[in-house]
Design a protein around this motif. Sequence first.
Motif, mmCIF file in Angstrom:
data_model
loop_
_atom_site.group_PDB
_atom_site.id
_atom_site.type_symbol
_atom_site.label_atom_id
_atom_site.label_comp_id
_atom_site.label_asym_id
_atom_site.label_seq_id
_atom_site.Cartn_x
_atom_site.Cartn_y
_atom_site.Cartn_z
ATOM 1 N N UNK A 1 14.823 -1.812 2.651
ATOM 2 C CA UNK A 1 14.046 -3.111 2.379
ATOM 3 C C UNK A 1 12.739 -3.057 3.360
ATOM 4 N N UNK A 2 12.929 -2.428 4.487
ATOM 5 C CA UNK A 2 11.840 -2.327 5.400
ATOM 6 C C UNK A 2 10.735 -1.578 4.971
ATOM 7 N N UNK A 3 10.800 -0.943 3.840
ATOM 8 C CA UNK A 3 9.788 -0.301 3.368
ATOM 9 C C UNK A 3 8.837 -1.118 2.702
ATOM 10 N N UNK A 4 8.930 -2.427 2.432
ATOM 11 C CA UNK A 4 7.869 -3.375 1.984
ATOM 12 C C UNK A 4 6.877 -3.492 3.197
ATOM 13 N N UNK A 5 7.153 -3.421 4.431
ATOM 14 C CA UNK A 5 6.139 -3.335 5.459
ATOM 15 C C UNK A 5 5.448 -2.270 5.839
ATOM 16 N N UNK A 6 6.111 -1.115 5.169
ATOM 17 C CA UNK A 6 5.416 0.272 5.349
ATOM 18 C C UNK A 6 4.714 0.834 4.075
ATOM 19 N N UNK B 1 5.437 0.534 0.752
ATOM 20 C CA UNK B 1 5.935 1.111 -0.460
ATOM 21 C C UNK B 1 4.945 0.508 -1.717
ATOM 22 N N UNK B 2 4.974 -0.955 -1.650
ATOM 23 C CA UNK B 2 4.238 -1.406 -3.000
ATOM 24 C C UNK B 2 2.690 -0.780 -3.102
ATOM 25 N N UNK B 3 1.977 -0.774 -1.892
ATOM 26 C CA UNK B 3 0.823 -0.242 -1.902
ATOM 27 C C UNK B 3 0.689 1.430 -2.437
ATOM 28 N N UNK B 4 1.736 1.962 -2.317
ATOM 29 C CA UNK B 4 1.747 3.297 -2.775
ATOM 30 C C UNK B 4 1.864 3.344 -4.273
ATOM 31 N N UNK B 5 2.833 2.483 -4.853
ATOM 32 C CA UNK B 5 3.138 2.259 -6.164
ATOM 33 C C UNK B 5 1.792 1.945 -6.998
ATOM 34 N N UNK B 6 1.005 1.278 -6.402
ATOM 35 C CA UNK B 6 -0.478 0.904 -6.955
ATOM 36 C C UNK B 6 -1.141 1.967 -7.224
ATOM 37 N N UNK B 7 -1.240 3.038 -6.578
ATOM 38 C CA UNK B 7 -1.815 4.339 -6.848
ATOM 39 C C UNK B 7 -1.217 4.970 -7.838
ATOM 40 N N UNK B 8 -0.234 4.528 -8.664
ATOM 41 C CA UNK B 8 0.386 4.920 -9.869
ATOM 42 C C UNK B 8 0.041 4.018 -10.972
ATOM 43 N N UNK B 9 0.311 2.832 -11.024
ATOM 44 C CA UNK B 9 0.090 1.879 -11.956
ATOM 45 C C UNK B 9 -0.084 0.398 -11.400
ATOM 46 N N UNK B 10 -0.146 -0.617 -12.249
ATOM 47 C CA UNK B 10 -0.332 -1.996 -11.968
ATOM 48 C C UNK B 10 1.049 -2.512 -11.268
ATOM 49 N N UNK C 1 3.050 8.461 11.551
ATOM 50 C CA UNK C 1 2.111 7.356 11.408
ATOM 51 C C UNK C 1 2.558 5.899 10.795
ATOM 52 N N UNK C 2 3.392 5.551 11.861
ATOM 53 C CA UNK C 2 3.974 4.062 11.873
ATOM 54 C C UNK C 2 4.970 4.044 10.598
ATOM 55 N N UNK C 3 5.697 4.991 10.268
ATOM 56 C CA UNK C 3 6.858 4.925 9.337
ATOM 57 C C UNK C 3 6.099 4.819 7.764
ATOM 58 N N UNK C 4 4.811 5.092 7.711
ATOM 59 C CA UNK C 4 4.132 4.531 6.200
ATOM 60 C C UNK C 4 4.888 5.567 5.347
ATOM 61 N N UNK C 5 4.990 4.879 4.092
ATOM 62 C CA UNK C 5 5.769 5.535 2.934
ATOM 63 C C UNK C 5 4.842 6.204 2.258
#
Length: 200
Positions: free
Chosen positions: A58-63, A65-74, A107-111
């Motif tokens: 769950x903590x990956x929301x703040x690191x 994760x969703x921004x990374x998925x945006x590099x793949x698709x909407x 890098x601040x636990x960036x996913x």
Amino acid sequence: MTERLAHDHSLPVNGDHKNEYLFDADLLQSIFKQYLLKDHKLEGNIYDGKYLIRPLSLKDYDHGYIDLLRQLTECGKISYEEFQERFYEMKQCSNTYHILVIEDMNLNKKIIGTTTLVCEKKFIRQLGVRGRIEDVVIDNEYRGQQLGKLLVDLLTKLAKEKCDCYKISLECKDNLIGFYKQFGYDHEDKQNYLCQRFQK
């Protein structure tokens, strides 16, 4: 309140952290050892401790994760509450959703990478399990380090050795067919992938 704000991740975590992750991280240990990774009770440290491979938290929301998925698709706009709800929906489906992430320890636990294995339970093949690899993405700034290859190989081995899948498949663009063939994926005769999309 923006999506990137920190949240109170008060989870019912027991001593072995099994409640913190989407799936039991202990499933990965024997597979990590095949790569001669630096062993850890829950997680796999790679590239001299620069990166960490583990299940989604769950903590990956703040690191990112969703921004990374945006590099793949909407993805659309996803609030933390929506992320949390979907996380627990997936978690309640035992031995079904296996999302791996790569965390940049410096890098601040960036996913910076993720891949998903979905295990579909069936009645055919004597109650067999079919696996699907989906949502393979590595952050644009981290490509060229074979991180995507590592994630796909780990989940392929997980599907075979821990999830007892009789078959595992994936979808990819034509230019990536050669990449996935190195893991044993190939076209099957008389098989076609068809799709129908629905507009919201």
